[in-house]
Design an enzyme around this catalytic site. Structure first.
Site, mmCIF file in Angstrom:
data_model
loop_
_atom_site.group_PDB
_atom_site.id
_atom_site.type_symbol
_atom_site.label_atom_id
_atom_site.label_comp_id
_atom_site.label_asym_id
_atom_site.label_seq_id
_atom_site.Cartn_x
_atom_site.Cartn_y
_atom_site.Cartn_z
ATOM 1 N N LYS A 14 1.308 9.604 -4.363
ATOM 2 C CA LYS A 14 2.468 10.480 -4.342
ATOM 3 C C LYS A 14 1.945 11.914 -4.396
ATOM 4 O O LYS A 14 0.844 12.289 -4.862
ATOM 5 C CB LYS A 14 3.369 10.277 -5.664
ATOM 6 C CG LYS A 14 4.069 8.728 -5.386
ATOM 7 C CD LYS A 14 4.857 8.377 -6.515
ATOM 8 C CE LYS A 14 5.556 7.020 -6.183
ATOM 9 N NZ LYS A 14 6.464 6.579 -7.635
ATOM 10 N N TYR A 54 12.430 3.108 0.389
ATOM 11 C CA TYR A 54 12.672 2.574 -0.805
ATOM 12 C C TYR A 54 13.761 1.376 -0.524
ATOM 13 O O TYR A 54 13.850 0.336 -1.367
ATOM 14 C CB TYR A 54 13.068 3.404 -1.899
ATOM 15 C CG TYR A 54 11.971 3.958 -2.661
ATOM 16 C CD1 TYR A 54 10.998 3.102 -3.479
ATOM 17 C CD2 TYR A 54 11.532 5.272 -2.463
ATOM 18 C CE1 TYR A 54 9.943 3.532 -4.125
ATOM 19 C CE2 TYR A 54 10.275 5.653 -3.083
ATOM 20 C CZ TYR A 54 9.576 4.801 -3.878
ATOM 21 O OH TYR A 54 8.345 5.487 -4.443
ATOM 22 N N ASN A 156 4.195 9.034 -11.594
ATOM 23 C CA ASN A 156 3.220 7.850 -11.787
ATOM 24 C C ASN A 156 2.314 7.727 -10.823
ATOM 25 O O ASN A 156 1.633 6.920 -10.650
ATOM 26 C CB ASN A 156 3.897 6.701 -12.253
ATOM 27 C CG ASN A 156 4.918 6.394 -10.901
ATOM 28 O OD1 ASN A 156 4.811 6.933 -10.091
ATOM 29 N ND2 ASN A 156 5.507 5.176 -11.199
ATOM 30 N N HIS A 159 2.665 4.507 -5.117
ATOM 31 C CA HIS A 159 3.459 3.723 -4.771
ATOM 32 C C HIS A 159 2.639 2.663 -4.354
ATOM 33 O O HIS A 159 1.656 2.809 -3.894
ATOM 34 C CB HIS A 159 4.400 3.895 -3.600
ATOM 35 C CG HIS A 159 5.018 2.835 -3.002
ATOM 36 N ND1 HIS A 159 6.123 2.353 -3.328
ATOM 37 C CD2 HIS A 159 4.802 2.118 -1.820
ATOM 38 C CE1 HIS A 159 6.417 1.213 -2.894
ATOM 39 N NE2 HIS A 159 5.634 1.028 -1.735
ATOM 40 N N GLU A 170 7.130 -2.009 4.850
ATOM 41 C CA GLU A 170 6.707 -0.640 4.507
ATOM 42 C C GLU A 170 5.720 0.037 5.581
ATOM 43 O O GLU A 170 5.519 1.120 5.768
ATOM 44 C CB GLU A 170 6.365 -0.669 3.085
ATOM 45 C CG GLU A 170 7.234 -0.901 2.110
ATOM 46 C CD GLU A 170 6.857 -0.720 0.739
ATOM 47 O OE1 GLU A 170 7.559 -1.011 -0.143
ATOM 48 O OE2 GLU A 170 5.549 -0.563 0.457
HETATM 49 P P1 ADP Z 1 7.063 1.006 -8.739
HETATM 50 O O1 ADP Z 1 6.500 2.283 -8.024
HETATM 51 O O2 ADP Z 1 6.248 0.493 -10.120
HETATM 52 O O3 ADP Z 1 7.041 -0.255 -7.793
HETATM 53 P P2 ADP Z 1 10.000 1.043 -8.732
HETATM 54 O O4 ADP Z 1 9.996 0.502 -7.226
HETATM 55 O O5 ADP Z 1 10.786 0.268 -9.834
HETATM 56 O O6 ADP Z 1 8.473 1.086 -9.377
HETATM 57 O O7 ADP Z 1 10.700 2.476 -8.633
HETATM 58 C C1 ADP Z 1 9.990 3.335 -7.780
HETATM 59 C C2 ADP Z 1 9.778 4.748 -8.146
HETATM 60 O O8 ADP Z 1 10.763 5.363 -8.933
HETATM 61 C C3 ADP Z 1 8.621 4.810 -9.508
HETATM 62 O O9 ADP Z 1 7.313 4.414 -9.169
HETATM 63 C C4 ADP Z 1 9.172 5.828 -10.274
HETATM 64 O O10 ADP Z 1 8.468 7.001 -9.489
HETATM 65 C C5 ADP Z 1 10.543 6.174 -9.889
HETATM 66 N N1 ADP Z 1 11.651 5.520 -11.180
HETATM 67 C C6 ADP Z 1 11.631 4.293 -11.455
HETATM 68 N N2 ADP Z 1 12.456 3.910 -12.394
HETATM 69 C C7 ADP Z 1 12.805 5.250 -12.873
HETATM 70 C C8 ADP Z 1 13.618 5.827 -14.132
HETATM 71 N N3 ADP Z 1 14.285 5.071 -14.927
HETATM 72 N N4 ADP Z 1 13.649 7.184 -14.113
HETATM 73 C C9 ADP Z 1 12.841 8.117 -13.265
HETATM 74 N N5 ADP Z 1 12.230 7.517 -12.209
HETATM 75 C C10 ADP Z 1 11.972 6.305 -12.103
HETATM 76 MG MG MG Z 2 8.599 -0.600 -6.171
#
Ligand code: ADP
Ligand code: MG
Length: 201
Positions: A14, A54, A156, A159, A170
């Site tokens: 990211k 997403y 974080n 992805h 994807e």
């Molecule tokens: P992952 O990336 O671990 O698969 P998710 O698909 O659940 O996680 O969420 C996509 C992205 O959305 C996360 O990597 C994070 O950047 C963001 N995100 C998820 N939950 C939250 C939240 N509660 N508040 C802010 N950002 C969030």
């Molecule tokens: Mg995810």
């Protein structure tokens, strides 16, 4: 049997990962696992593209909203809403801004259990609770709470696809078929050969 070794997963470094100069470290972590890099490019995605990314998983809104609610409760805190769809509406809006903020690096990794291995190396979504030793656990700091207070997405770094089915969809979104390469990597004979014939001369 063969196609188990051809499982593919999508990783996106990211914009914060690119800005933190972590591209090399991140590639190293996946590469040294034994997985094979079969596609790689830098892109600046627009917000519509991020949304389509997403929403390839029809369950994403519910799963991500619920994960956030559960995490708040586990820490004894009150979530922004009890309705996962409401929680995700805010997350998606912020995510679009986050991912479209600058260049990202997209890559496709291939090998046995590619999706699960990459998720393990990546670490859990929230850096506050991501395991030490994972990329998210080692290289960044953030929490759902901090992100919500500031009205932004959790930063974080990465992805990674959640399942092989999600990965296929994807990858088709991010890469043309001819941008993902089929080739033999010498390492694979050590990872996958049954008898390790051919080491001794
Ligand atoms: P992952 O990336 O671990 O698969 P998710 O698909 O659940 O996680 O969420 C996509 C992205 O959305 C996360 O990597 C994070 O950047 C963001 N995100 C998820 N939950 C939250 C939240 N509660 N508040 C802010 N950002 C969030
Ligand atoms: Mg995810």
């Amino acid at each position: 049997m063969n196609n188990l070794k051809e499982e593919r997963t999508l990783v996106i470094v990211k914009p914060d990962g690119v800005q933190r100069s972590l591209i090399g470290e991140i590639i190293k972590r996946y590469e040294q696992s034994g997985l094979k890099l079969v596609g790689l490019k830098m892109i600046v995605p627009d917000e519509d593209f991020v949304e389509s990314h997403y929403l390839v998983d029809p369950e994403w809104r519910v799963k991500t909203g619920q994960k956030t609610i559960d995490s708040y409760k586990k820490k004894g805190k009150t979530p922004p809403s009890e309705n996962p769809i409401e929680v995700t509406a805010i997350i998606l809006k912020n995510l679009k801004k986050y991912l479209a903020a600058g260049p990202v690096v997209a890559m496709v990794w291939q090998g046995i259990h590619a999706v699960g291995i990459v998720r393990k190396i990546t670490g859990g979504t929230e850096p506050l609770t991501s395991d030490v030793g994972t990329i998210r656990g080692d290289f960044t700091i953030d929490s759902y709470e901090m992100a919500d207070v500031d009205g932004r997405a959790v930063r974080n770094l990465l992805h990674s696809s959640g399942s092989p089915e999600e990965a296929d969809k994807e990858i088709a979104l991010w890469f043309k078929e001819e941008e993902v390469y089929s080739y033999r990597l010498n390492n694979e004979s050590i990872l996958y050969d049954i008898n390790l014939d051919g080491i001794l001369e």
